[in-house]
Scaffold this motif. Structure first.
Motif, PDB file in Angstrom:
ATOM      1  N   ASN A   1     -57.930-105.719  81.758  1.00  0.00           N
ATOM      2  CA  ASN A   1     -57.708-104.406  82.018  1.00  0.00           C
ATOM      3  C   ASN A   1     -56.066-103.987  81.756  1.00  0.00           C
ATOM      4  O   ASN A   1     -56.025-102.957  81.309  1.00  0.00           O
TER       5      ASN A   1
ATOM      6  N   LEU B   1     -54.387 -98.872  74.968  1.00  0.00           N
ATOM      7  CA  LEU B   1     -54.641 -97.436  75.013  1.00  0.00           C
ATOM      8  C   LEU B   1     -53.227 -96.822  74.957  1.00  0.00           C
ATOM      9  O   LEU B   1     -53.300 -95.585  74.021  1.00  0.00           O
TER      10      LEU B   1
ATOM     11  N   TYR C   1     -57.589 -94.418  81.934  1.00  0.00           N
ATOM     12  CA  TYR C   1     -58.256 -95.920  81.942  1.00  0.00           C
ATOM     13  C   TYR C   1     -57.365 -96.457  83.251  1.00  0.00           C
ATOM     14  O   TYR C   1     -57.973 -97.315  83.933  1.00  0.00           O
ATOM     15  N   LYS C   2     -55.966 -96.347  83.166  1.00  0.00           N
ATOM     16  CA  LYS C   2     -55.214 -97.085  84.438  1.00  0.00           C
ATOM     17  C   LYS C   2     -55.785 -96.711  85.865  1.00  0.00           C
ATOM     18  O   LYS C   2     -55.926 -97.602  86.721  1.00  0.00           O
TER      19      LYS C   2
ATOM     20  N   ARG D   1     -55.518-104.006  78.200  1.00  0.00           N
ATOM     21  CA  ARG D   1     -56.233-102.771  77.641  1.00  0.00           C
ATOM     22  C   ARG D   1     -55.535-101.494  77.670  1.00  0.00           C
ATOM     23  O   ARG D   1     -55.606-100.713  76.829  1.00  0.00           O
ATOM     24  N   ALA D   2     -54.992-101.497  78.808  1.00  0.00           N
ATOM     25  CA  ALA D   2     -54.247-100.164  79.197  1.00  0.00           C
ATOM     26  C   ALA D   2     -53.026-100.033  78.225  1.00  0.00           C
ATOM     27  O   ALA D   2     -52.563 -98.966  77.715  1.00  0.00           O
TER      28      ALA D   2
ATOM     29  N   ARG E   1     -58.909 -95.769  86.551  1.00  0.00           N
ATOM     30  CA  ARG E   1     -60.279 -96.251  86.625  1.00  0.00           C
ATOM     31  C   ARG E   1     -60.361 -97.566  86.898  1.00  0.00           C
ATOM     32  O   ARG E   1     -61.307 -98.299  87.387  1.00  0.00           O
ATOM     33  N   THR E   2     -59.417 -98.398  86.594  1.00  0.00           N
ATOM     34  CA  THR E   2     -59.074 -99.848  86.678  1.00  0.00           C
ATOM     35  C   THR E   2     -58.321-100.122  87.946  1.00  0.00           C
ATOM     36  O   THR E   2     -58.142-101.160  87.986  1.00  0.00           O
TER      37      THR E   2
ATOM     38  N   ARG F   1     -55.482 -90.431  78.212  1.00  0.00           N
ATOM     39  CA  ARG F   1     -56.557 -91.481  77.874  1.00  0.00           C
ATOM     40  C   ARG F   1     -56.315 -92.697  78.624  1.00  0.00           C
ATOM     41  O   ARG F   1     -56.965 -93.268  79.387  1.00  0.00           O
ATOM     42  N   ALA F   2     -54.998 -93.001  78.462  1.00  0.00           N
ATOM     43  CA  ALA F   2     -54.475 -94.446  78.965  1.00  0.00           C
ATOM     44  C   ALA F   2     -54.228 -94.304  80.240  1.00  0.00           C
ATOM     45  O   ALA F   2     -54.727 -95.224  80.961  1.00  0.00           O
TER      46      ALA F   2
END
Ligand SMILES: Nc1ncnc2c1ncn2[C@@H]1O[C@H](COP(=O)(O)OP(=O)(O)O)[C@@H](O)[C@H]1O
Ligand SMILES: [Mg+2]
Lengths: 303, 300
Positions: A96, A103, B16-17, A99-100, B19-20, B12-13
């Motif tokens: 993750n 992104l 994502y950060k 992946r971050a 949410r993780t 968006r990134a």
């Protein structure tokens, strides 16, 4: 592809009371592994961070392929850096984290899986970073640096925390990247590590440049005596013969001599001519780590 | 690549950060719990305030054990009842029940988005990938506002469904056709968003996560009360002009209250837009100063 040359010119950083980097200039060429060598506190980390726009220089400039890091439109496609063992959130998994990064820079998420395989971190990819060993964090850091397939790689003391197997793996990886024409800049405080890895070295101490050049040239210029060690039952006879050949001879325990000022071949020839039997003969490389310490110690190693 | 594309990518990134990591769940859970608790409190209050005065008194004085109620207390209760005895007021309060804690959470999330880069030591990765630090701040700003929106949405859905059933059951209808009620719900969103912006600015300004979160919470929770007393003192002893009392709107917590309440929060309280303007002003100021500091900060 960009030429990927790193140019540091007159770079200076003052912290309250400390000049961490002092008017430092050097260049790093593509297609070679360059070791950035200096004792702890020499200013290596500060220099690398100024190169990457993380620390603001007091004076001077640093460019990569002719541009400041800040001016690179897509820095991750040009430069990959491993500064501290990964700088990932402890509560996130390795995959993750990568992946971050993808992104953020607009890379496809599959790139994360590719670099995980590249660094051999696949089996641990879905575990949280807080459970990683230092070596695994280093591998994760290298994986993140490789995401954008950059022309230039910058690593700050990457061998820290790696086991001998990991160090060999990293050496092969970095040398392979340099062979492909990439620029590889690796800092270290251990000369021995750089002897095995680097083509060029930049040696710094107390924030200043000490030496720069190809490893072999710099080592040769660093001097240090080549010495020959022999064992013989007839030490006195050999000592006398060698003295005639212009060598400096010192006794080193019973039946053992250490000779400097002549080559190993000359010692063997002299012994044969004098009819002295040799039970052992070995050439000893200079202890460059000692020479390196002498060289940098004068500049006040740790401030 | 256009700036918009870049911003959307960064937001968006950042999502994502979020949410993780556990921040996502903590934030969602805190939103749910605080909304539920405040909703219960507001419904209980509405239930008694909407009753005729004598029943209201009977309900509220329940703990008084049948003893006669002192006259001044009764007068106080009457003014409370008169302020609150309106279906519109109660609908407004119930439909924005999550706000009291919700805007604080939005502010804290903004703070955490920025300060966790240093607290979790991820700043090196972040600024390597995006060396233009103002873009990092802008991306986080978008994320904080987006999260504030989601939080408002979640809280509003819970409050409006529960509240509408509750009010309808009491026989007051849902009041959802009332423009004032709808405006309050929309302004509530503005409050969430503005506090999120304020949080980003505050986080950029104050490097320490603990320092920033604690001081923002204190400022929010006791700021209004402290401001009221301080300005009252100034009014009484130094400058006996009524604009002094109106001026307490310069305190962020007061500005926030003024902005979101359709009725006067204190006698001299200025119009709602003044509160909004002041709060936005603080958010921008903190954001600009914070970003300037962040741009020069050494990430070492
Ligand atoms: N953020 C900082 N504040 C103050 N002094 C610093 C800071 N970072 C590094 N230094 C000082 O600068 C010098 C160089 O440090 P560094 O670049 O970390 O050296 P190296 O990486 O070669 O060990 C040291 O004396 C260190 O104490
Ligand atoms: Mg270092």
């Amino acid at each position: 592809m960009d030429d990927g040359r790193i140019v540091v010119s007159a770079l200076t950083k003052h912290y309250r009371g400390v000049t961490a980097v002092d008017d430092l200039s050097f260049t790093v060429e593509p297609g070679r592994v360059t070791g950035f060598l200096g004792p702890n506190g020499a200013g290596k980390t500060t220099t690398l961070r100024m190169l990457l726009n993380l620390v603001m220089p007091t004076a001077g400039t640093a460019t990569i392929g002719g541009r400041r890091y800040l001016d690179l439109p897509e820095p991750d496609r040009v430069v990959g850096a491993v500064l501290e063992a990964s700088s990932a959130h402890k509560g996130r998994t390795g995959r993750n984290h990568l992946r971050a990064c993808c992104l953020t820079t607009g890379l496809p998420l599959t790139r994360a899986d590719e670099v995980l395989d590249l660094v051999g971190l696949g089996p641990a990819a879905d575990r949280k970073v807080k459970g990683y060993s230092l070596g695994m964090k280093q591998r994760l850091g290298i994986a993140a640096a490789m995401l954008g397939d950059p022309q230039v790689l910058i690593l700050d003391e990457p061998a820290n925390g790696l086991d001998p197997e990991g160090i060999r793996w990293m050496r092969q990886l970095l040398q392979g990247l340099a062979t492909n024409g990439r620029t590889v800049l690796v800092s270290s405080h251990l000369l021995s590590e750089m002897q095995a890895l680097a083509d060029d070295v930049v040696i710094v101490a107390a924030g200043r440049l000490v030496r720069q050049g190809a490893v072999a040239d710099v080592l040769a210029s660093m001097g240090g005596d080549h010495r020959v060690r022999v064992s013989t039952p007839e030490t006195e006879k050999l000592t006398a013969a060698l003295a005639g050949a212009g060598a400096t001879v010192t006794a080193d325990g019973p039946g053992s001599l250490v000779i400097s000022g002549v080559t190993a071949a000359a010692v063997g020839d002299t012994a044969l001519a004098a009819g002295v039997p040799l039970h052992h003969l070995s050439a000893e490389s200079p202890d460059l780590e000692d020479v390196f310490l002498d060289l940098t110690h004068a500049k006040a190693a740790i401030r | 690549m256009s700036r918009t594309t870049l911003m959307l990518r960064l937001v968006r990134a950042e999502f994502y950060k979020l949410r993780t990591t556990s921040t996502w769940w903590i934030f969602t859970l805190a939103t749910l719990v605080s909304t539920t608790v405040m909703l219960i409190v507001d419904c209980v209050n509405a239930n008694s305030l909407l009753k005729p005065f004598d029943q209201y008194v009977a309900l509220e004085a329940h703990g008084h054990g049948g003893r006669p109620i002192p006259a001044e207390f009764l007068a106080h209760m009457r003014s409370e009842w008169e302020l609150g005895h309106s279906a519109v007021t109660q609908a407004t309060t119930i439909y924005t029940a999550g706000q009291l804690i919700g805007v604080l959470l939005a502010c804290l999330l903004g703070i955490v988005l920025i300060t966790s880069e240093f607290h979790q030591q991820t700043a090196t990765t972040t600024f390597l990938l995006t060396p233009h630090r103002d873009r990092v701040v802008a991306g986080k700003l978008g994320t904080a506002v987006g999260m504030a929106f989601l939080s408002w949405l979640l809280s509003t859905i819970i409050s409006v469904t529960t509240g509408a059933i509750f009010l309808h059951h009491l026989g007051y209808g849902t009041q959802l056709g009332n423009a004032g009620v709808l405006r309050a719900i929309a302004l509530n969103l503005a409050a969430y968003a503005i506090w999120a912006v304020f949080g980003i600015g505050f986080g950029a300004l104050i490097r320490s996560q603990l320092g920033a979160t604690v001081s923002a919470t204190v400022l929010y929770l006791i700021g209004a009360t402290a401001a009221a007393s301080v300005f009252e003192l100034i009014y009484t002893y130094l400058i006996p002009k009524s604009w002094i009392l109106a001026a307490q709107v310069v305190v962020p917590a007061v500005a926030s209250t003024v902005m979101i309440s359709p009725t006067k929060t204190f006698d001299q309280s200025p119009p709602q837009w003044v509160g909004a303007a002041i709060l936005i002003g603080y958010g921008i100021l903190a954001g600009v100063i914070g970003t300037q500091i962040l741009r020069r900060r050494d990430i070492a």
